[in-house]
Design a protein around this motif. Structure first.
Motif, PDB file in Angstrom:
ATOM      1  N   SER A  82       0.819  -1.225   0.000  1.00 56.10           N
ATOM      2  CA  SER A  82       0.000   0.000   0.000  1.00 56.10           C
ATOM      3  C   SER A  82       0.848   1.268   0.000  1.00 56.10           C
ATOM      4  O   SER A  82       0.595   2.216   0.750  1.00 56.10           O
ATOM      5  N   ASP A  83       1.864   1.286  -0.877  1.00 57.09           N
ATOM      6  CA  ASP A  83       2.761   2.443  -0.928  1.00 57.09           C
ATOM      7  C   ASP A  83       2.528   3.309  -2.170  1.00 57.09           C
ATOM      8  O   ASP A  83       3.384   4.101  -2.558  1.00 57.09           O
ATOM      9  N   ASN A  84       1.362   3.122  -2.800  1.00 52.56           N
ATOM     10  CA  ASN A  84       0.976   3.906  -3.981  1.00 52.56           C
ATOM     11  C   ASN A  84       1.904   3.681  -5.175  1.00 52.56           C
ATOM     12  O   ASN A  84       2.107   4.577  -5.999  1.00 52.56           O
ATOM     13  N   ALA A 115      -2.176   7.241  -5.904  1.00 53.29           N
ATOM     14  CA  ALA A 115      -2.750   8.071  -4.841  1.00 53.29           C
ATOM     15  C   ALA A 115      -3.930   8.881  -5.380  1.00 53.29           C
ATOM     16  O   ALA A 115      -4.987   8.970  -4.746  1.00 53.29           O
ATOM     17  N   TYR A 186      -6.882   1.119   9.795  1.00 47.47           N
ATOM     18  CA  TYR A 186      -8.052   1.918   9.428  1.00 47.47           C
ATOM     19  C   TYR A 186      -9.031   1.089   8.609  1.00 47.47           C
ATOM     20  O   TYR A 186      -8.645   0.138   7.929  1.00 47.47           O
ATOM     21  N   ASN A 217      -3.255   0.384   6.571  1.00 47.07           N
ATOM     22  CA  ASN A 217      -2.573   1.651   6.834  1.00 47.07           C
ATOM     23  C   ASN A 217      -2.221   2.347   5.523  1.00 47.07           C
ATOM     24  O   ASN A 217      -1.279   3.141   5.468  1.00 47.07           O
ATOM     25  N   ASP A 218      -2.975   2.024   4.478  1.00 47.48           N
ATOM     26  CA  ASP A 218      -2.841   2.722   3.203  1.00 47.48           C
ATOM     27  C   ASP A 218      -2.927   4.226   3.466  1.00 47.48           C
ATOM     28  O   ASP A 218      -3.862   4.701   4.115  1.00 47.48           O
ATOM     29  N   SER A 219      -1.968   4.982   2.962  1.00 49.66           N
ATOM     30  CA  SER A 219      -1.869   6.406   3.307  1.00 49.66           C
ATOM     31  C   SER A 219      -3.082   7.215   2.844  1.00 49.66           C
ATOM     32  O   SER A 219      -3.505   8.158   3.528  1.00 49.66           O
ATOM     33  N   VAL A 220      -3.648   6.861   1.692  1.00 47.12           N
ATOM     34  CA  VAL A 220      -4.811   7.605   1.183  1.00 47.12           C
ATOM     35  C   VAL A 220      -6.046   7.294   2.019  1.00 47.12           C
ATOM     36  O   VAL A 220      -6.832   8.190   2.349  1.00 47.12           O
ATOM     37  N   LYS A 222      -5.969   6.260   5.157  1.00 51.83           N
ATOM     38  CA  LYS A 222      -5.697   6.892   6.451  1.00 51.83           C
ATOM     39  C   LYS A 222      -6.032   8.381   6.412  1.00 51.83           C
ATOM     40  O   LYS A 222      -6.695   8.909   7.322  1.00 51.83           O
ATOM     41  N   GLU A 223      -5.583   9.062   5.376  1.00 51.16           N
ATOM     42  CA  GLU A 223      -5.848  10.494   5.214  1.00 51.16           C
ATOM     43  C   GLU A 223      -7.353  10.770   5.187  1.00 51.16           C
ATOM     44  O   GLU A 223      -7.842  11.700   5.855  1.00 51.16           O
ATOM     45  N   GLU A 226      -8.914  10.054   8.713  1.00 49.79           N
ATOM     46  CA  GLU A 226      -8.522  11.086   9.681  1.00 49.79           C
ATOM     47  C   GLU A 226      -9.285  12.388   9.434  1.00 49.79           C
ATOM     48  O   GLU A 226      -9.644  13.095  10.384  1.00 49.79           O
TER      49      GLU A 226
END
Length: 241
Positions: A82-84, A115, A186, A217-220, A222-223, A226
């Protein structure tokens, strides 16, 4: 056996097959997408396109049903860790039942900017103007959260659930949203059961889930979650502030 009994048995058989098919499609979206499972994704008779984001545990996947051209294709983009980053691209051609493993797809919907593609699915931007279903997305969710509707919104320790209800329909939601965070990571899930073309016409989407993410915990993702917490957070988030 008279004709009425025969027709009734046929009706029950068709009903049971339809139910199994519906369950199968939902099952297809809530379990990790694999190359083998790609062939089971639907091919709409009206060539409607679809887009689906899935992130379960460490990996993320995007499925694109591109039926806009002569070569109908279902595309699976794999994002390991999950690092795009695009780690693999598989195309399945339902008319010939062939697979192709590629570095990139020629589909007009494909991009290496994962992303952005993930955000476009979460926000619903990807569905607009691309001959796709009207999937209820984060804008509808945020609007409901700001209304603070006690009937439509429920909250528990780790998650917030929101049901999108029509004015005269309180038991059958047109869409459901769940977001939150637990020890595994998440979660973010958008499910559209139906939408209206007009007052009299109810349409069921090709795929119900546009987003199905859990323990990620994929950053997108998560964003996005949040940002939703800033509007309304589950109890565990409030208690830890």
């Amino acid at each position: 056996m008279n004709m009425k009994k025969i027709l009734f048995i046929i009706f029950l058989y068709i009903l049971s097959i339809s139910s199994l098919f519906a369950i199968g499609l939902e099952d297809l979206q809530i379990k990790p997408v694999t190359i083998d499972r790609l062939k089971y994704f639907p091919v709409p008779e009206d060539n409607k396109n679809y887009f689906f984001l899935q992130a379960i545990e460490s990996d993320s996947f995007i499925v694109i049903g591109d039926f806009s051209g002569v070569d109908k294709r279902i595309i699976l983009i794999e994002d390991k860790n999950s690092d795009n980053t695009v780690d693999s691209v598989v195309e399945y051609y339902p008319l010939t039942k062939n697979y192709r493993i590629l570095k990139k797809s020629e589909s007009k919907f494909f991009t290496t900017d994962l992303a952005k593609l993930k955000r476009d699915i979460i926000t619903g931007n990807i569905y607009r103007g691309n001959y796709a279903d009207d999937m209820k997305s984060i804008d509808a969710l945020e609007a409901m959260l700001k209304k603070d509707d006690k009937i439509a919104i429920s909250e528990d320790v780790y998650s917030v659930t929101v049901r999108l209800l029509e004015i005269d329909e309180t038991k059958r939601p047109s869409a459901q949203f769940v977001y939150g965070k637990n020890a595994g990571g998440y979660f973010l899930q958008f499910k559209t059961d139906y939408y209206r073309k007009n007052f009299a016409t109810e349409i069921k989407p090709v795929l119900k889930f546009s987003v199905y993410c859990k323990d990620t915990n994929d950053s997108v993702v998560k964003e996005s979650v949040e940002n939703l917490f800033k509007i309304r957070a589950p109890r565990v988030i409030k208690e830890n502030k």
